[in-house]
Design an enzyme around this catalytic site. Structure first.
Site, mmCIF file in Angstrom:
data_model
loop_
_atom_site.group_PDB
_atom_site.id
_atom_site.type_symbol
_atom_site.label_atom_id
_atom_site.label_comp_id
_atom_site.label_asym_id
_atom_site.label_seq_id
_atom_site.Cartn_x
_atom_site.Cartn_y
_atom_site.Cartn_z
ATOM 1 N N GLU A 106 0.772 -1.137 -0.674
ATOM 2 C CA GLU A 106 0.045 0.326 -0.292
ATOM 3 C C GLU A 106 0.843 1.478 -0.051
ATOM 4 O OE1 GLU A 106 -4.110 -2.211 2.746
ATOM 5 O OE2 GLU A 106 -2.256 -0.688 3.539
ATOM 6 N N LYS A 124 -12.993 5.736 12.624
ATOM 7 C CA LYS A 124 -11.352 5.566 12.225
ATOM 8 C C LYS A 124 -11.123 7.027 12.708
ATOM 9 C CE LYS A 124 -11.723 1.474 10.382
ATOM 10 N NZ LYS A 124 -11.861 1.227 8.979
#
Ligand code: 5RP
Length: 232
Positions: A106, A124
């Site tokens: 990523e 989050k």
């Protein structure tokens, strides 16, 4: 609206940033998988033509299944936009990633992208990073010694993911989950400190990479664009 609905809402909303002809970084995780599915749908109905660079074997498989043509970074050079999930983001748009164990790929894709959008549900969003255990990918070779050095930096436990039967990443590494608690006020310095340990492949701190967060809450979705970022 439950968490799965929020993930779907954020994942699909992010596709408004996808334009015909783009090269796209395709992130990993349950939220961004909705983005990948939607991009596949847009391609199949003929509204866009794009290529993708996947950040994991799982995303590669999903992208191929829904008909997204895949390329390598070396074939496209720079990626126009990467869309990925996150485990936490703070007010500076610094991220903890790697809950799915794909942090190294990523980060390779994110660092070659002209812009990065993160898709998330409102659990989050944090003021200070670290409640989510910070994932660090390490070589299998002498990983206990690497854990010892990480433990010297980390106030809490450092645990190998998977325990007795360790989780193995797409790169053949292990993941050490580090319990920093909500103490990561200077993620850039911590990132450099962790990366200076031999045996560490990559750390799941992403600083100065994310330009916007598509955030789904109770019944609504908002896009928070970083001031001075590449999408502002
Ligand atoms: C994988 C990741 C994921 O993007 C992150 O864990 C978020 O996943 P999810 O959307 O399933 O909560 O960093 O390495």
């Amino acid at each position: 609206m439950d968490t799965e609905d929020r993930k779907r809402l954020a994942g699909i909303e992010a596709c408004n940033w996808v334009k015909d002809g783009m090269s796209l970084g395709l992130g990993t995780g349950s939220t961004v998988s909705h983005t990948v599915l939607e991009i596949g749908r847009m391609i199949s109905e003929g509204s866009i033509s794009v290529v993708g660079v996947p950040t994991s074997l799982a995303t590669r498989e999903l992208a191929l299944r829904v008909g997204i043509p895949l390329v390598t970074l070396s074939e496209v050079g720079a990626i126009d936009l990467v869309i990925d999930g996150t485990d936490e983001f703070d007010p500076e748009f610094s991220l903890i990633k790697g809950g799915g164990g794909a942090l190294t790929r990523e980060k390779i894709v994110a660092q070659s992208s002209k812009a990065m959008i993160v898709v998330a549900d409102d659990r989050k969003r944090v003021d200070v990073l670290g409640k989510f255990h910070l994932p660090v990918e390490v070589l299998q070779f002498e990983w206990e010694a690497t854990r010892g050095l990480l433990s010297a930096l980390c106030p809490g436990a450092v645990k190998i993911r998977g325990g007795e039967r360790p989780f193995v990443t797409d790169n053949g590494g292990y993941i050490l989950d580090c319990d920093f608690g909500e103490t990561i006020t200077d993620p850039k310095s911590l990132e450099l400190e962790i990366l200076s340990i031999a045996g560490v492949v990559e750390v799941g701190l992403f600083c100065d990479m994310c330009d916007a967060v598509v955030l789904a809450g109770e019944g609504n979705v908002e896009t928070i664009v970083k001031e001075g970022g590449r999408l502002s």
